[in-house]
Design an enzyme around this catalytic site. Structure first.
Site, short mmCIF file in Angstrom:
data_model
loop_
_atom_site.label_atom_id
_atom_site.label_comp_id
_atom_site.label_asym_id
_atom_site.label_seq_id
_atom_site.Cartn_x
_atom_site.Cartn_y
_atom_site.Cartn_z
N SER A 58 34.47 38.40 55.18
CA SER A 58 35.84 38.13 55.66
C SER A 58 35.97 38.45 57.15
O SER A 58 35.18 39.19 57.72
CB SER A 58 36.85 38.96 54.88
OG SER A 58 36.79 38.64 53.51
N1 SAH Z 1 33.75 41.94 50.42
C1 SAH Z 1 32.72 41.05 50.92
C2 SAH Z 1 33.16 39.62 51.08
C3 SAH Z 1 33.58 39.01 49.87
S1 SAH Z 1 33.46 37.26 49.66
C4 SAH Z 1 32.15 41.51 52.22
O1 SAH Z 1 32.60 42.53 52.75
O2 SAH Z 1 31.24 40.86 52.71
C5 SAH Z 1 33.78 37.30 47.91
C6 SAH Z 1 32.64 37.77 47.08
O3 SAH Z 1 33.07 37.78 45.73
C7 SAH Z 1 31.43 36.86 47.12
O4 SAH Z 1 30.29 37.62 47.44
C8 SAH Z 1 31.32 36.31 45.69
O5 SAH Z 1 30.01 36.08 45.27
C9 SAH Z 1 31.99 37.42 44.90
N2 SAH Z 1 32.51 37.06 43.59
C10 SAH Z 1 33.15 35.93 43.21
N3 SAH Z 1 33.50 35.99 41.92
C11 SAH Z 1 33.09 37.20 41.44
C12 SAH Z 1 33.14 37.86 40.18
N4 SAH Z 1 33.71 37.29 39.11
N5 SAH Z 1 32.60 39.09 40.07
C13 SAH Z 1 32.00 39.68 41.15
N6 SAH Z 1 31.91 39.11 42.36
C14 SAH Z 1 32.45 37.88 42.52
#
Ligand code: SAH
Length: 210
Positions: A58
């Site tokens: 993000s």
């Molecule tokens: N917090 C992260 C960015 C998040 S992007 C950072 O600091 O880089 C959102 C993330 O959520 C992605 O890595 C995606 O793979 C994950 N995601 C999506 N659905 C999910 C689920 N059901 N359980 C766990 N992770 C999930």
């Protein structure tokens, strides 16, 4: 190429981030340790960046606003859904006791673990799995940060929170491109929710995702 200090100055000048400890945490953690090498020059541009598996880290202002809204306390146990690069957890790790971060994409779980280790962070545990189910094993949690857009806050996660616990989640249909960032407090009578505005996140996968 922007610098860390430019972002800090901008947040202070516009009173976007007023929490001194949070600004200190941002200053300590190097974002360049959580991005792909080809984007090094853009580490402190205020933009999201691609990581692996079509996901993104993000934008710094969004990360900071979300963490500030969580009102972290030193003794807090946190559940994060979506470890991604591990960066969000890395900043939070300086402001709380322990973070359990669930990641559904296996190669990203590995990426986050590697980045956190490289940054010398020890109080974050990255768990591979479907975070839309929360993570029962270490419940109840003080705070929960959901970093992917969900249709609604999953009941399973609400159930894993302490009373007065805070959940932060982008909620809404992703087709429109934007979600409402919801801050919800769990009370004995149910959730007390407020909107912190519109943001754009990648969609949540899994059982209670899209
Ligand atoms: N917090 C992260 C960015 C998040 S992007 C950072 O600091 O880089 C959102 C993330 O959520 C992605 O890595 C995606 O793979 C994950 N995601 C999506 N659905 C999910 C689920 N059901 N359980 C766990 N992770 C999930």
């Amino acid at each position: 190429m922007n610098s860390k200090q430019q972002l800090i100055d901008y947040w202070q000048k516009d009173k976007i981030i007023t929490d001194k400890n949070l600004l200190k945490a941002f200053a300590i953690v190097d974002r360049e340790k959580f991005i792909l090498p080809e984007y090094l020059e853009e580490a402190y541009d205020d933009n999201p960046l691609p990581i692996l598996g079509g996901q993104t880290i993000s934008q710094p202002t969004t990360v900071m606003m979300m963490i500030q809204a969580l009102e972290l306390k030193k003794k807090d146990k946190i559940l994060e859904i979506g470890a991604g690069s591990g960066y969000n957890a890395a900043i939070m790790s300086k402001l709380c006791k322990k973070i359990y971060s669930v990641e559904i994409v296996e190669e990203l779980a590995d990426f986050a673990r590697k980045n956190l280790k490289n940054a010398g962070i020890k109080n974050v545990e990255v768990i591979s799995g479907d975070g839309s189910l929360g993570y029962e094993k270490f419940a109840p949690y003080d705070k929960c940060m959901i970093t992917a857009a969900c249709p609604e806050i999953p009941e399973t996660i609400i159930a894993q929170m302490k009373i007065n616990g805070i959940i932060l989640a982008p909620v809404g249909v992703t087709g429109a491109g934007y979600q409402e960032l919801i801050k919800a407090k769990k009370t004995r009578k149910g959730l007390e929710s407020e909107s912190l505005g519109e943001f754009s996140f990648v969609p949540m996968k899994g059982k209670y995702g899209f």
